[in-house]
Design an enzyme around this catalytic site. Structure first.
Site, PDB file in Angstrom:
ATOM      1  N   TYR A  45      -0.173   0.646   4.096  1.00  0.00           N
ATOM      2  CA  TYR A  45      -1.401   0.142   4.707  1.00  0.00           C
ATOM      3  C   TYR A  45      -1.773   0.936   5.961  1.00  0.00           C
ATOM      4  O   TYR A  45      -2.945   0.998   6.328  1.00  0.00           O
ATOM      5  CB  TYR A  45      -1.243  -1.326   5.128  1.00  0.00           C
ATOM      6  CG  TYR A  45      -1.551  -2.341   4.061  1.00  0.00           C
ATOM      7  CD1 TYR A  45      -0.820  -2.379   2.878  1.00  0.00           C
ATOM      8  CD2 TYR A  45      -2.557  -3.271   4.242  1.00  0.00           C
ATOM      9  CE1 TYR A  45      -1.088  -3.335   1.910  1.00  0.00           C
ATOM     10  CE2 TYR A  45      -2.831  -4.226   3.282  1.00  0.00           C
ATOM     11  CZ  TYR A  45      -2.099  -4.253   2.114  1.00  0.00           C
ATOM     12  OH  TYR A  45      -2.371  -5.203   1.165  1.00  0.00           O
ATOM     13  N   ASP A 105       9.606  -4.607  -9.291  1.00  0.00           N
ATOM     14  CA  ASP A 105       9.112  -4.920 -10.641  1.00  0.00           C
ATOM     15  C   ASP A 105       9.905  -6.083 -11.242  1.00  0.00           C
ATOM     16  O   ASP A 105       9.351  -7.011 -11.827  1.00  0.00           O
ATOM     17  CB  ASP A 105       9.111  -3.685 -11.560  1.00  0.00           C
ATOM     18  CG  ASP A 105      10.412  -2.893 -11.514  1.00  0.00           C
ATOM     19  OD1 ASP A 105      11.294  -3.200 -10.681  1.00  0.00           O
ATOM     20  OD2 ASP A 105      10.550  -1.952 -12.316  1.00  0.00           O
ATOM     21  N   ASP A 125       0.450 -13.269  -3.887  1.00  0.00           N
ATOM     22  CA  ASP A 125      -0.636 -13.732  -4.768  1.00  0.00           C
ATOM     23  C   ASP A 125      -0.021 -14.255  -6.061  1.00  0.00           C
ATOM     24  O   ASP A 125      -0.415 -15.295  -6.579  1.00  0.00           O
ATOM     25  CB  ASP A 125      -1.606 -12.584  -5.111  1.00  0.00           C
ATOM     26  CG  ASP A 125      -2.868 -12.610  -4.251  1.00  0.00           C
ATOM     27  OD1 ASP A 125      -2.772 -12.962  -3.062  1.00  0.00           O
ATOM     28  OD2 ASP A 125      -3.945 -12.268  -4.772  1.00  0.00           O
ATOM     29  N   LYS A 184      11.898  -0.782  -3.875  1.00  0.00           N
ATOM     30  CA  LYS A 184      11.821   0.078  -5.063  1.00  0.00           C
ATOM     31  C   LYS A 184      12.686   1.298  -4.761  1.00  0.00           C
ATOM     32  O   LYS A 184      12.222   2.441  -4.765  1.00  0.00           O
ATOM     33  CB  LYS A 184      10.345   0.439  -5.323  1.00  0.00           C
ATOM     34  CG  LYS A 184      10.090   1.193  -6.609  1.00  0.00           C
ATOM     35  CD  LYS A 184      10.135   0.317  -7.851  1.00  0.00           C
ATOM     36  CE  LYS A 184       9.977   1.156  -9.107  1.00  0.00           C
ATOM     37  NZ  LYS A 184      10.215   0.399 -10.359  1.00  0.00           N
ATOM     38  N   ASP A 188       2.190  -8.306  -0.298  1.00  0.00           N
ATOM     39  CA  ASP A 188       0.810  -8.695  -0.601  1.00  0.00           C
ATOM     40  C   ASP A 188       0.709  -9.127  -2.059  1.00  0.00           C
ATOM     41  O   ASP A 188       0.181 -10.184  -2.387  1.00  0.00           O
ATOM     42  CB  ASP A 188      -0.127  -7.508  -0.318  1.00  0.00           C
ATOM     43  CG  ASP A 188      -1.575  -7.833  -0.666  1.00  0.00           C
ATOM     44  OD1 ASP A 188      -2.035  -8.924  -0.303  1.00  0.00           O
ATOM     45  OD2 ASP A 188      -2.222  -6.990  -1.307  1.00  0.00           O
TER      46      ASP A 188
HETATM   47  C1  IPM Z   1      -4.048 -10.554   2.529  1.00  0.00           C
HETATM   48  C2  IPM Z   1      -5.275  -9.799   2.098  1.00  0.00           C
HETATM   49  C3  IPM Z   1      -5.431  -8.553   2.959  1.00  0.00           C
HETATM   50  C4  IPM Z   1      -4.211  -7.678   2.733  1.00  0.00           C
HETATM   51  C5  IPM Z   1      -6.727  -7.737   2.704  1.00  0.00           C
HETATM   52  C6  IPM Z   1      -7.959  -8.593   2.840  1.00  0.00           C
HETATM   53  C7  IPM Z   1      -6.799  -6.538   3.603  1.00  0.00           C
HETATM   54  O1  IPM Z   1      -5.210  -9.484   0.743  1.00  0.00           O
HETATM   55  O2  IPM Z   1      -3.985 -10.993   3.705  1.00  0.00           O
HETATM   56  O3  IPM Z   1      -3.132 -10.722   1.724  1.00  0.00           O
HETATM   57  O4  IPM Z   1      -4.156  -6.904   1.779  1.00  0.00           O
HETATM   58  O5  IPM Z   1      -3.286  -7.775   3.526  1.00  0.00           O
HETATM   59 MN    MN Z   2      -3.470 -10.296  -0.294  1.00  0.00          MN
END
Ligand code: IPM
Ligand code: MN
Length: 355
Positions: free
Chosen positions: A142, A222, A250, A190, A246
């Site tokens: 990032y 993975d 999710d 990884k 990240d």
């Molecule tokens: C999160 C979001 C952010 C990230 C984006 C919006 C930059 O997806 O906070 O998880 O990737 O960190």
């Molecule tokens: Mn995210």
């Protein structure tokens, strides 16, 4: 106690969900006798539109002088489909994380009894799952440089960078959390491919010796992506680098039943930030239908982490659980039953705290 917070609602559904979390925060302060002082500031696409900068200096100054930041979401389709846009809303969030030194993003993954059957995973797999993902937040791909395009536009590159110091402070934090929980730590990397991951492993193996009581496990990302949904109860504390964290969080939200449920705390050098893990959901903006619970639960984390007020945090959690049990939920988790509005869900929780 006097609580001074910065409110950064951001874009899309941000203002709606933050309004509810702020009302809940006010209700808790009133009930427990705290004085709340709050100021709002711009971040994200709305800040670009207003002043041409997704994280204006004024916003940073407000964050620095506050005791905590309550954050909504940022991002706008106006920029998503425009690869040549010079400034992007997301840069605001990244700049805030970097300038506040928020190197640790803590994302607790838990289940709610009334949501168990909402998960696409079998109930017996998710029931009782309770782990904590600790995502490194200010390093890795990032932020690594160089990043960009070659002059002829035919090549693009991002760079993943980690220093021993960055790895050590986040892995140590994860060990400290593991010590307070079930003493199991899974370090995700990884290392079979990436140089940075091999450094993570080297540093982690050194730290491991300082925490003999903690059962340490190393897992390739993975494989971890598969194990998290195959058997979420296996995990207690997971620590990983920025991008893996990240993605995995999710994915982990399907355990809870909705992305609209997962809160987070970002902590580090300066003021801590509390934000839902989901994005700005622009399709729902202004419709009063988005799930405010991830943001309201982030406010609970704010009381617990930034102000060390666990009773106040628990009052929010209990009210959220009661609302869910009573079926006062938004459409994403309504399971075909009556769906309530964002504001109805929030105000039900406010009343439940006040009464
Ligand atoms: C999160 C979001 C952010 C990230 C984006 C919006 C930059 O997806 O906070 O998880 O990737 O960190
Ligand atoms: Mn995210």
């Amino acid at each position: 106690m006097k609580l001074k917070i910065a409110v950064l609602a951001g874009d899309g559904i941000g203002p709606e969900i933050v309004a509810q979390a702020l009302d809940v925060t006010k209700a808790v302060c009133q009930k427990f006798g705290h004085t709340l002082e709050y100021k709002s500031a711009l971040v994200g696409a709305c800040a670009i539109d207003a002043v041409g900068d997704p994280y204006p200096g004024e916003t940073h100054a407000l964050c620095m002088e506050s005791d905590a930041v309550l954050f909504g979401a940022i991002g706008s389709p106006k920029y998503d489909n425009n690869p040549s846009a010079k400034v992007r809303p997301e840069q605001g969030l990244l700049a805030m994380r970097q300038k506040l030194g928020l190197y640790a993003n803590i994302r607790p993954v838990t289940t709610f009894p009334s949501l168990i059957h909402q998960s696409p995973l079998r109930a017996e797999l998710v029931e009782g799952a309770d782990f904590m993902c600790i995502r490194e937040l200010t390093g890795g791909i990032y932020f690594g440089r160089p990043q960009g395009r070659s002059e002829d536009g035919q090549t693009a590159y991002d760079t993943c960078v980690y220093t021993v110091m960055e790895i050590e402070r986040i892995v140590r934090l994860a060990y400290d959390y593991a010590m307070k929980r079930s003493k199991r730590l899974c370090i995700v990397d990884k290392a079979n491919v990436l140089c940075t991951s091999r450094l993570w492993r080297q540093v982690s193996q050194q730290l491991e010796k300082e925490y003999p009581e903690v059962a340490t496990e190393y897992m390739f990302v993975d494989n971890a992506a598969m194990q998290i949904v195959r058997g979420p109860k296996h995990f207690d504390v997971i620590v990983t680098e920025n991008m893996f964290g990240d993605i995995l969080t999710d994915e982990a939200s399907v355990i809870t039943g909705s992305l609209g449920m997962l809160p987070s705390a970002s902590i580090g050098v300066h003021t801590s930030v509390f934000e839902p893990i989901h994005g700005s959901y622009p399709q729902a903006a202004g419709k009063d239908i988005a799930n405010p619970l991830a943001t309201i639960l982030s406010a609970a984390l704010m009381f617990e982490y930034a102000f060390d007020l666990p009773k106040e945090g628990k009052a929010i959690r209990d009210a959220v659980a009661a609302g869910m049990a009573a079926g006062i939920v938004t459409e994403d988790i309504a399971e075909g039953k009556k769906a309530y509005k964002t504001s109805e869900v929030g105000q039900w929780i406010v009343k439940s705290i006040t009464n």
